[in-house]
Design a protein around this motif. Structure first.
Motif: not given
Length: 594
Positions: A72-73, A146-150, A175-177, A198-201
């Motif tokens: 699941t990504q 381990k998801i890459d996109y939310c 994940p924070e990444s 929950f978001m970075h810039k």
């Protein structure tokens, strides 16, 4: 190179886009897609409902997913079951040429066992409602570590529904990444809080102005006494024979009560609220999409996720407590490039709320009068006459014509027309004859200077013999009149478009100029007739011209006459011809020429 290809999309997605008939990306798609494809970023996108947000995040997400892996990504959170299923269906259409990609919907009201089975088979993208998603994470069924996109879709709606804690809990398992893409119609402080935590810039995209309404929606308010809300609702429906609407109430009880009263009075209505079972909700929504229901009475929560492009009117039977909620309500109409009308029924004590909403959505409301009984009778009479004129003849009736001719023997043409029309018209006339005026004064808002709020003194109401059948809506007809008369948009107001005719207002100083302009005025060989109406609210008074024997009747038929001929290039309104809501409609028991 196509416009979608220029955004950087792969061939598999472009082929799916071609199959769906898309040719031009919307503004939010043009701004979002290249940005999301070019880099791994966080994004806040503010755009109204119905502007194509699903494709704006759906295309980049599908292209970035590794469909060869069963992990699941991608996770998409949405506020309601209906919206969850809608997003899933659209994503599956987008990815029809992407082999091995599995998109699973996770929502309440359905078998958790079956959903768990689909997840176990491998789901690269999960579309979920917050409550069910949190439940399945707690049971260890779903791993999103381990998801890459939310994607947070309709973020303000989710927070308005009380999912703030659920969303925080869900995001804490990611994940924070990862990249987080937040799509919302408005930016209340709760949404800003989620973005900050929950978001970075994050990059920010705004389509229109922050928290503003779309310019394809006209906002109107009607001031009535507290006991007259329901009679006012009926009159607004009767004054718009082609209405296909969502009526918003604040509570489940009021929603059910109003729907039941509409059904008792012969309208094709249905209720949508939280006390209905999932099966009942599905039945109501399917009937609404098929236009078997003309007026869907709903609570704000139950209406979330309604995705129907042809809604002509949103009626605020009661104003919501939160201004952001009004933005979402009005966003149910005026979608997919079409225009719509948002009506508000208010009491004098609620008028201050109109000003607050105006500031928030950065648009002005038009103060309008509830139609009188005789105005409604007139509108329905024209509607009936056009229905008769455009009815396709059923050849089976020929077998009965000899006997019918015998029954009608002795009636001349004029008397026969009168009798045919009176069969339906009399029911409306008997109901509305001597009916009271439901309007109350606007209080301190009556002093406003804007055209849309001015009183009818110094204003002239006109009838024009073109309407929706000619491809016009309120917005495109206003543009047509503005261009024809070389007047500003502020000089033309209170534009009401019906099936085959319309009304509009202008200041009395333009009266002679307008009537002269439309004397023997032709568009593609057809006379366009403008006449002064009998009263400010609607209706018409025939204008006799001694210098011209030519007249154009109310159904658009032309007759010969003298006088200077004018012509114009005839172009349909940008909104297109709206499909009538009468298709699939049951006939009314009492009032309505359906």
């Amino acid at each position: 190179m196509t416009k979608f290809e220029a955004l950087g999309l792969e061939k598999s997605l472009l082929d799916a886009i071609t199959d769906m008939g898309f040719d031009t990306p919307s503004e939010v798609q043009e701004k979002s897609i290249p940005l999301l494809l070019s880099d791994e970023i966080d994004l806040v996108a503010l755009a109204q409902t119905g502007t194509g947000k699903t494709a704006a995040f759906g295309f980049p997400l599908i292209q970035k997913i590794d469909h060869s892996s069963r992990t699941t990504q991608g996770l998409i959170l949405s506020p309601t079951r209906e919206l969850c299923l809608q997003i899933t269906n659209e994503m599956q259409l987008y990815s029809k040429y992407v082999k091995g990609l599995n998109i699973v919907a996770v929502y309440g009201g359905a078998s958790i066992t079956e959903q768990a089975r689909q997840i176990k088979r491998g789901a690269q993208i999960i579309v979920a409602t917050p409550g069910r998603m949190k439940d399945m994470i707690g049971r260890g069924i779903i791993d999103i570590s381990k998801i890459d996109y939310c994607v947070l879709d309709e973020a303000d709606e989710m927070l308005n529904m009380g999912f703030y804690e659920d969303i925080k809990d869900i995001l804490s398992n990611t994940p924070e990444s990862k990249s987080t893409w937040l799509f919302s119609a408005t930016m209340p402080k709760e949404v800003a809080s989620i973005a900050k935590k929950f978001m970075h810039k994050p990059a920010e995209i705004t389509v229109g102005s922050k928290n503003s309404g779309v310019d394809t929606v006209q906002h109107e308010y009607y001031t009535v006494g507290g006991r007259d809300r329901y009679p006012a609702l009926k009159r607004l429906a009767d004054a718009n024979p082609g209405i296909f609407s969502v009526v918003f109430c604040r509570t489940k009880r009021d929603t059910q009560k109003v729907a039941e009263k509409l059904i008792e009075d012969g309208y094709n209505a249905g209720a949508l609220h939280g006390d209905l079972s999932q099966n009942q909700r599905d039945l109501v929504m399917n009937a609404f999409r098929k236009k078997q229901i003309q007026m869907l009475v709903a609570t704000d929560v139950a209406a979330r996720g309604i995705d129907v492009d042809d809604i002509t009117h949103v009626i605020n039977y009661q104003l919501p407590d939160e201004i952001e909620t009004y933005t979402h309500r009005s966003g149910r109409t005026g979608r997919a490039g079409k225009s719509g009308i948002s009506m508000v029924i208010v009491t004098r004590s609620e008028l201050r709320k109109i000003g607050a909403i105006e500031k928030k959505i950065q648009q002005k409301f038009i103060s309008k009068k509830i139609p009188t009984g005789i105005e409604i009778c007139e509108i329905q009479l024209y509607h009936l006459a056009n229905r008769i004129r455009n009815t396709k003849i059923n050849e089976e009736v020929n077998n009965y014509l000899p006997a019918i001719h015998d029954v009608l023997e002795g009636l001349d043409r004029e008397e026969l027309i009168q009798k045919i029309v009176s069969v339906e018209f009399t029911r409306f006339f008997n109901y509305y004859n001597r009916s009271k005026d439901l309007n109350t004064t606007d209080g301190d808002r009556g002093n406003r200077k804007e055209k849309d709020f001015q009183s009818d003194s110094g204003s002239v109401r006109y009838f024009i013999n073109i309407g929706e059948r000619d491809g016009y809506d309120w917005m495109s007809l206003k543009d047509f009149l503005k261009d024809t008369l070389s007047l500003g948009k502020e000089d033309l107001y209170k534009v009401d478009v019906k099936d085959s005719f319309a009304f509009f207002n202008a200041d009395s100083q333009y009266k002679d100029f307008i009537l002269e302009t439309f004397t023997d005025f032709k568009v593609k060989g057809r006379f366009i007739n403008v006449e002064v109406s009998d009263n400010p609210g609607g209706g018409r008074k025939r204008r006799r011209d001694k210098d011209s024997r030519r007249s154009n009747n109310k159904y658009g038929e032309k007759s010969r006459g003298k006088g200077r001929k004018k012509d114009s290039n005839f172009s349909k309104g940008s909104g297109g011809s709206r499909r009538s809501a009468s298709s699939g409609r049951r006939s009314k028991k009492r009032d309505g020429f359906y």
